[in-house]
Enzyme design. Structure first.
Site, mmCIF file in Angstrom:
data_model
loop_
_atom_site.group_PDB
_atom_site.id
_atom_site.type_symbol
_atom_site.label_atom_id
_atom_site.label_comp_id
_atom_site.label_asym_id
_atom_site.label_seq_id
_atom_site.Cartn_x
_atom_site.Cartn_y
_atom_site.Cartn_z
ATOM 1 N N ARG A 32 0.838 -1.198 0.000
ATOM 2 C CA ARG A 32 0.000 0.000 0.000
ATOM 3 C C ARG A 32 0.874 1.249 0.000
ATOM 4 N NH1 ARG A 32 -4.848 -1.848 4.212
ATOM 5 N NH2 ARG A 32 -5.283 -3.810 3.121
ATOM 6 N N SER A 38 -10.425 -6.101 9.963
ATOM 7 C CA SER A 38 -11.663 -5.459 9.532
ATOM 8 C C SER A 38 -12.443 -6.479 8.712
ATOM 9 C CB SER A 38 -11.335 -4.222 8.682
ATOM 10 O OG SER A 38 -12.469 -3.432 8.469
ATOM 11 N N ARG A 54 0.685 -6.293 12.586
ATOM 12 C CA ARG A 54 0.054 -5.679 13.759
ATOM 13 C C ARG A 54 -0.117 -6.686 14.888
ATOM 14 N NH1 ARG A 54 -3.838 -0.600 12.295
ATOM 15 N NH2 ARG A 54 -2.335 0.448 10.939
ATOM 16 N N ARG A 95 2.186 1.248 10.191
ATOM 17 C CA ARG A 95 1.684 1.656 8.877
ATOM 18 C C ARG A 95 2.811 1.512 7.859
ATOM 19 N NH1 ARG A 95 -3.021 4.286 8.117
ATOM 20 N NH2 ARG A 95 -3.096 4.886 10.314
ATOM 21 N N GLU A 150 -6.652 -0.937 15.336
ATOM 22 C CA GLU A 150 -7.302 -1.909 14.450
ATOM 23 C C GLU A 150 -6.313 -2.979 13.997
ATOM 24 O OE1 GLU A 150 -8.119 -2.890 10.087
ATOM 25 O OE2 GLU A 150 -7.979 -0.735 10.415
#
Length: 427
Positions: A262, A352, A391, A277, A349
């Site tokens: 990403r 999801s 994560r 991130r 988070e």
């Protein structure tokens, strides 16, 4: 993608749904554009029909030796041949314009999704476990990893720039163990089929899951026009693109452990320290393909599968129902799993899980047919992280930190760690 026929019949419902998402009304402009498209298409069809009938009339006029009528009809056909290409081009242009706008409109939220502007409107669905209680101070994962000697951001920056990490030795093994544990759990106990799929895809594939055209800036593009996948959702969901499935074979459940890529466009200044991130990270993805009647129940099941990963790791987390203003573009309802990070003293988070209804299926033209039925329906698609490996690694490091700076290995990971029970400082 939403159905223009549905929009024509439910204009107020569309605008009300967009308002819940904080978006401007679109129904009137879409219907007006569709009216123009339909009018041009009708005119085109009428003229094509007239051209065909006039061509037949020429033969009849010539057979009747009516040369004047024949010449008049020839002139009419010639004129139609001149005007038809322009109408065809206008029809294609309007069709493309309509589809482009439709491709950028978000999905309709389910009625039970809480209405809210942003993450402050999210609602806690449940809380699992308790925060760790220590006598020693908490530390952030990058402090732990660097002190142990197995996490290096400077070398990663030398190789690739910012938002990359080099892991070595025991922490590298812990990352691998987490991914293997997740994929084994989902395939061995949760009924998902493991898939090894491409990491580079064509634009059409990303269009099918809704990543294109709206989110191109978030993607990495190769020199030959392909894209690196931002998540294995892209490939797993598109496995059924263009297909008609038999309803009795649904649901299909797929999982994959892959790197994800990403660009993190728009995240400048956010989470610049550590691994939270990254441009490249491992993720265990879950995808389900269901019929229309089963998708809501499947959403609950998928979320429970993702939660089980965190439960077995002994991590404290909460499951949030996302509000309309915080949901993803293609989702009708989303649960976020937020794990507790002691070093940050907050929840972050880690998974999801979303149900998309037929939103992606319309883009992919993926359908199913009931037993004995001729008509087909669009499948429903779901996707979720089961979970984000990087994560999860952060969470384990921060939650299993010992007073001496070592990190204990959760029991469920011991079979993957080659006899290691804790991660200790490099000699």
């Amino acid at each position: 993608m939403l159905d223009i026929k549905w929009i024509r019949d439910n204009a107020d419902a569309l605008d009300a749904a967009l308002a819940k998402r904080g978006a401007a009304p679109q129904a009137a402009s879409l219907i007006a554009l569709d009216e123009r498209r339909r009018a041009i298409l009708q005119e085109l069809q009428d003229k094509q029909s007239r051209r065909n009938s006039a061509s037949k009339e020429i033969g009849a006029a010539m057979a009747a030796k009516n040369s004047e009528l024949a010449e008049s009809l020839k002139a009419e056909v010639a004129d139609l041949k001149t005007t038809l290409p322009a109408l065809e081009e206008e029809s294609r242009t309007l069709e493309a314009e309509l589809n482009d706008i439709l491709a950028r409109i978000p999905n309709i939220p389910h009625d039970d999704v809480p209405v809210g502007k942003d993450e402050t409107g999210n609602v806690i669905a449940r809380v699992v476990g308790e925060k760790p209680r220590w006598s020693h101070p908490a530390k952030e994962h990058f402090e732990i990893g660097e002190a142990l000697g197995y996490m290096d951001f400077d070398r990663a920056a030398k190789l690739s720039g910012s938002r990359f990490t080099v892991l070595t030795s025991q922490i590298a093994r812990l990352e691998r163990a987490l991914g293997q544990f997740m994929i084994d759990l989902h395939t061995g106990e949760h009924g998902y089929t493991e898939v090894s799929s491409p990491l580079m895809v064509r634009a059409e594939t990303l269009y099918g899951t809704g990543n294109l055209p709206k989110f191109e800036e978030d993607l990495f593009k190769t020199t030959d026009g392909r894209y690196l996948i931002p998540t294995a959702e892209v490939t797993l969901t598109n496995l059924v693109a263009g297909e008609i499935l038999e309803q009795e074979k649904l649901p299909l459940r797929f999982t994959a452990l892959t790197p994800s890529f990403r660009s993190e466009a728009g995240s400048a200044g956010r989470d610049t320290r550590g691994m939270l991130r990254q441009h490249q990270f491992w993720k265990c993805e879950l995808v389900s393909i269901t019929d229309a009647e089963s998708s809501i129940a499947e959403h609950e099941r998928m979320t429970a599968c993702a939660e089980e990963v965190l439960k077995r790791l002994g991590l404290h987390f909460r499951t949030m129902t996302l509000c309309t203003g915080d949901m993803g573009f293609g989702s009708r309802k989303t649960y976020d799993l937020e794990v507790w990070l002691p070093g940050q003293n907050t929840y972050r988070e880690i998974s999801s899980c979303s149900v998309c209804g037929d939103f992606q299926a319309r883009r992919m033209d993926a359908r199913y047919r009931g037993k004995g039925e001729k008509a087909t329906k669009f499948v429903h698609t779901l996707n979720g992280s089961g979970t984000a490996v990087g994560r999860c690694l952060i969470a384990v490091l921060e939650n299993y930190l010992n007073e001496d700076g070592s990190v204990s290995i959760p029991d469920v990971l011991l079979p993957y760690m080659g006899g290691l029970t804790r991660i200790e400082k490099a000699a």
